[in-house]
Design a protein around this motif. Structure first.
Motif: not given
Length: 192
Positions: A26-34, A153-162
Motif C-alpha cells: 500500500s502507498s502513503f502520500s504526505g508532505q515534509l514539514n518546514s 514542505r515537499a510531497p512524497y509517496t512511500v510504499t510499504v509491504t507487511g
C-alpha cells in the motif's frame, strides 16, 4: 493473501481508513514539514519481513527507523545513489519512520556512533545500524538545521509491504485540538 489497511490522519485528529484489498503493498502520500522531514508510525501486525520504499517525491530522501521507545534501528545512506528503501525482518510492534533530506539525517547518525554496514541482508546500498541515536534527538537536530529549499514542505509517496503507515500528529497540533474542541462544546451547551 493478507489484507492491509492504510490509515491516514487528517485535519483535527480524524482518521480516514481505506481498505487496500488483497494487495500486499500500500502507498502513503504526505508532505515534509518546514524543516524538511516527516515522521510516520509503522504498525507491524505480525512478525515478518517489512519493506518500506520511497516511490515518489523530492530527490535524495533518507529513511530512519526507530523502535517504539524511539531508539534508532537503521538509516539508509543515499550517497550510493540507490532508491531509499529499508527491508527488515521485524517483530509485531509499532515503529517510527523518519523521512528526511539525506545529508541532514545521516550526519546525525554518524555523530551517534552507529554501526555501519554496506548491506542489511536484503538490499544493496549502505546502512547505519543501532547506535546511540534517538528519534527525539534526530528531530531536535533537524529542527535546528537549515533544510534545502526544495526539501521544505515537499510531497512524497512511500510504499510499504507487511505493515501499515499513519502520520504522527505534531505535538503543537494536539495541544490546539483539545482547547478548540472544548470551546466548541461549551458554545453548544450555552444554547441549551
Amino acid at each position: 493473501m493478507e489484507t492491509l489497511t492504510l490509515v491516514r490522519t487528517v485535519g483535527l485528529g480524524l482518521s480516514l481508513i481505506g481498505c487496500v484489498g488483497t494487495a500486499h503493498a500500500s502507498s502513503f502520500s504526505g508532505q515534509l514539514n518546514s524543516q524538511g522531514y516527516d515522521v510516520l508510525t509503522v504498525m507491524v501486525p505480525t512478525d515478518g519481513v517489512v519493506d518500506i520504499e520511497y516511490t515518489a517525491g523530492y530527490d535524495d530522501p533518507t529513511f530512519s527507523l526507530f523502535d517504539n521507545s524511539g531508539v534508532h534501528l537503521v538509516t539508509n545512506d543515499d550517497v550510493t545513489g540507490a532508491i531509499s528503501k529499508i527491508t527488515l525482518n521485524l517483530t509485531a510492534n509499532t515503529y517510527s519512520l523518519l523521512i528526511s533530506y539525506c545529508c541532514n539525517s545521516w550526519l546525525y547518525i554518524l555523530d551517534s556512533d552507529a554501526v555501519f554496514s554496506v548491506t542489511d541482508g536484503f538490499n544493496k546500498g549502505s546502512y547505519w545500524f543501532s547506535g546511540t541515536g534517538t528519534l527525539k534527538g534526530m528531530r531536535a537536530d533537524l529542527d535546528l538545521g537549515m533544510p534545502p529549499f526544495f526539501a521544505q514542505r515537499a510531497p512524497y509517496t512511500v510504499t510499504v509491504t507487511g505493515a501499515q503507515l499513519s502520520r504522527v500528529p505534531e505535538p503543537a497540533t494536539l495541544s490546539l485540538i483539545g482547547p478548540g474542541l472544548l470551546g466548541v462544546s461549551l458554545r453548544f451547551r450555552r444554547r441549551d
